[in-house]
Design a protein around this motif. Structure first.
Motif, mmCIF file in Angstrom:
data_model
loop_
_atom_site.group_PDB
_atom_site.id
_atom_site.type_symbol
_atom_site.label_atom_id
_atom_site.label_comp_id
_atom_site.label_asym_id
_atom_site.label_seq_id
_atom_site.Cartn_x
_atom_site.Cartn_y
_atom_site.Cartn_z
ATOM 1 N N ILE A 257 -15.242 8.090 0.861
ATOM 2 C CA ILE A 257 -15.403 6.956 -0.236
ATOM 3 C C ILE A 257 -14.402 7.086 -1.322
ATOM 4 C CG2 ILE A 257 -16.951 6.140 -1.938
ATOM 5 C CD1 ILE A 257 -19.332 6.864 -0.200
ATOM 6 N N TRP B 237 -13.362 7.009 -4.725
ATOM 7 C CA TRP B 237 -14.168 6.658 -6.035
ATOM 8 C C TRP B 237 -13.289 6.308 -7.059
ATOM 9 C CZ3 TRP B 237 -19.114 7.862 -5.527
ATOM 10 C CH2 TRP B 237 -19.607 8.587 -4.412
ATOM 11 N N GLN C 164 -9.828 10.088 -3.503
ATOM 12 C CA GLN C 164 -10.581 10.068 -2.531
ATOM 13 C C GLN C 164 -10.423 11.355 -1.426
ATOM 14 O OE1 GLN C 164 -9.280 6.695 0.215
ATOM 15 N NE2 GLN C 164 -11.173 6.766 1.443
ATOM 16 N N VAL D 281 -11.402 -1.990 -0.048
ATOM 17 C CA VAL D 281 -11.559 -2.186 -1.419
ATOM 18 C C VAL D 281 -10.120 -3.030 -2.159
ATOM 19 C CG1 VAL D 281 -11.458 -1.053 -3.836
ATOM 20 C CG2 VAL D 281 -12.958 -0.076 -1.820
ATOM 21 N N THR E 84 -18.847 -0.262 -2.472
ATOM 22 C CA THR E 84 -17.586 0.012 -1.973
ATOM 23 C C THR E 84 -17.211 -1.205 -0.906
ATOM 24 O OG1 THR E 84 -17.330 2.236 -2.055
ATOM 25 C CG2 THR E 84 -15.939 1.330 -0.437
ATOM 26 N N GLY F 72 -16.145 -2.011 -4.770
ATOM 27 C CA GLY F 72 -15.614 -0.701 -5.225
ATOM 28 C C GLY F 72 -15.368 -0.360 -6.382
ATOM 29 N N TYR F 73 -14.119 0.422 -6.440
ATOM 30 C CA TYR F 73 -13.526 0.618 -7.823
ATOM 31 C C TYR F 73 -12.947 -0.570 -8.560
ATOM 32 C CZ TYR F 73 -9.337 1.631 -5.254
ATOM 33 O OH TYR F 73 -8.564 1.337 -4.419
ATOM 34 N N LEU G 104 -17.359 1.590 -10.458
ATOM 35 C CA LEU G 104 -18.205 1.927 -9.120
ATOM 36 C C LEU G 104 -19.234 2.585 -9.424
ATOM 37 C CD1 LEU G 104 -18.186 2.329 -5.786
ATOM 38 C CD2 LEU G 104 -16.586 4.310 -6.307
#
Length: 347
Positions: free
Chosen positions: A101, A103, A117, A189, A264, A269-270, A293
């Motif tokens: 994932i 982050w 990640q 993403v 995500t 996601g972020y 996120l």
């Protein structure tokens, strides 16, 4: 390869990142127990935990200490090795899924770009499916090794439930992959960062994935493997101390990772709106992305808990009928519609 040719900084970065993600998962899982009690209390018009620390914030530490110091009981007629292996597999699988994932984007420290990640593999979604499918072994081993008919029945119900709902979940993801053209979560993403979120294009696919996530995490209204009023406690009936804690922690970690995964794949996601127009430093933007996120993930966790204390549990025949006769046909229809639209767009 010699010792001098090894990039020790890269290894240190990954070790620190893995440690950080693991600690984050454990802390979120620990305080999810507190959050669930508080949300349940709010819905039922009561106070919830309020004695251990301010607002009961030390209650998870008290619960963890209680589990840690409880007497360790292993039934005489159980298979000792498999009895211990069951919760260990459940916990290990829950922690492994966070590896792919993303982050956040990248941090630049001392001229080095550090990706938030752990492993940016180009088959990230397949990795998650492969690891999650191993979780059923932990539950099945725990129920069978206990040598208790109620535990065995609960583990069989859990296995059939998880296998049944993995099918529509996989079909829903096929539609998403047809649209994005990538199995890498980072690529998915980045596509949403420069366009609309995937939930706009795949509302039915997201709904199917959300329902299947409830079933995969054994959360109400799909908590049949742990139905206390039917199974005397479920597949971990014979467990105590930290072995029981591993099963309970694994459930909350799975809920956290499932929430992060949905955020995500379907909610950017972020990435968040206008993030590239803020004009701030790249590191600050990366930290804001991680915060975005995390907030999306907490929103999904709240939804998981809200549903638990609102919707009654299904009967087992209703559970299986929903999976095989409704969710799988819906996922197939969604996949066909997506395929037709992708083909039409190409022409």
């Amino acid at each position: 390869m010699t010792l001098l040719s090894i990039d020790w900084f890269f290894i240190i970065e990954k070790v620190l990142l893995i440690s950080g993600v693991l600690v984050l998962s454990l802390v979120v899982a620990m305080y999810s127990t507190w959050g669930e009690r508080k949300i349940a209390a709010w819905i039922q018009d009561r106070l919830g935990p309020n004695r251990a620390g301010p607002m009961g914030l030390l209650q998870p530490l008290a619960d963890g200490g209680k589990l840690f110091f409880k007497e360790e009981i292993i039934p005489n007629t159980s298979n000792r090795f498999l009895f211990i292996l069951g919760p260990s597999i459940a916990m290990l699988v829950a922690c492994m899924t966070s590896a792919v994932i993303p982050w956040g984007d990248t941090l630049t420290i001392a001229g080095r770009e550090i990706s938030l990640q752990v492993a940016d593999v180009n088959i990230g979604i397949l990795f998650i499916f492969g690891v999650v499918s191993m979780g059923v072994y932990g539950i099945m081993l725990g129920g069978w090794a206990s040598n208790n008919k109620y535990s065995l029945l609960a583990s069989v119900r859990a296995a059939s439930q998880i296998i049944s709902y993995e099918l529509p979940m996989g079909l829903a993801l096929i539609a998403l992959l047809m649209m994005t053209g990538s199995l890498s979560l980072k690529d998915i993403v980045e596509q949403q960062r420069h366009g609309l979120w995937n939930v706009v294009y795949q509302p039915l696919g997201f709904f199917i994935f959300l329902v299947c996530a409830f079933a995969e995490c054994n959360r109400a209204p799909f908590d049949l493997p742990e139905a206390e009023n039917e199974l005397n406690g479920g597949y971990h009936l014979e467990y105590s101390s930290m072995k029981l804690g591993f099963f309970l922690f694994a459930e909350y970690i799975n809920m956290f990772i499932s929430s992060a995964l949905m955020a995500t794949m379907y909610f950017g996601g972020y990435a968040f709106p206008y993030m590239d127009k803020l004009g701030v430093d790249g590191n600050i933007l990366t930290l804001l992305g991680f915060l975005a996120l995390f907030i999306k993930t907490l929103g999904f966790i709240f939804f998981f808990m809200w549903v638990r204390w609102t919707v009654p549990r299904f009967r087992y025949d209703q559970l299986m009928r929903l999976g095989w006769k409704i969710m799988i046909p819906l996922a197939l229809v969604n996949m066909l519609i997506t395929g037709a639209l992708v083909l039409a767009r190409q022409h």
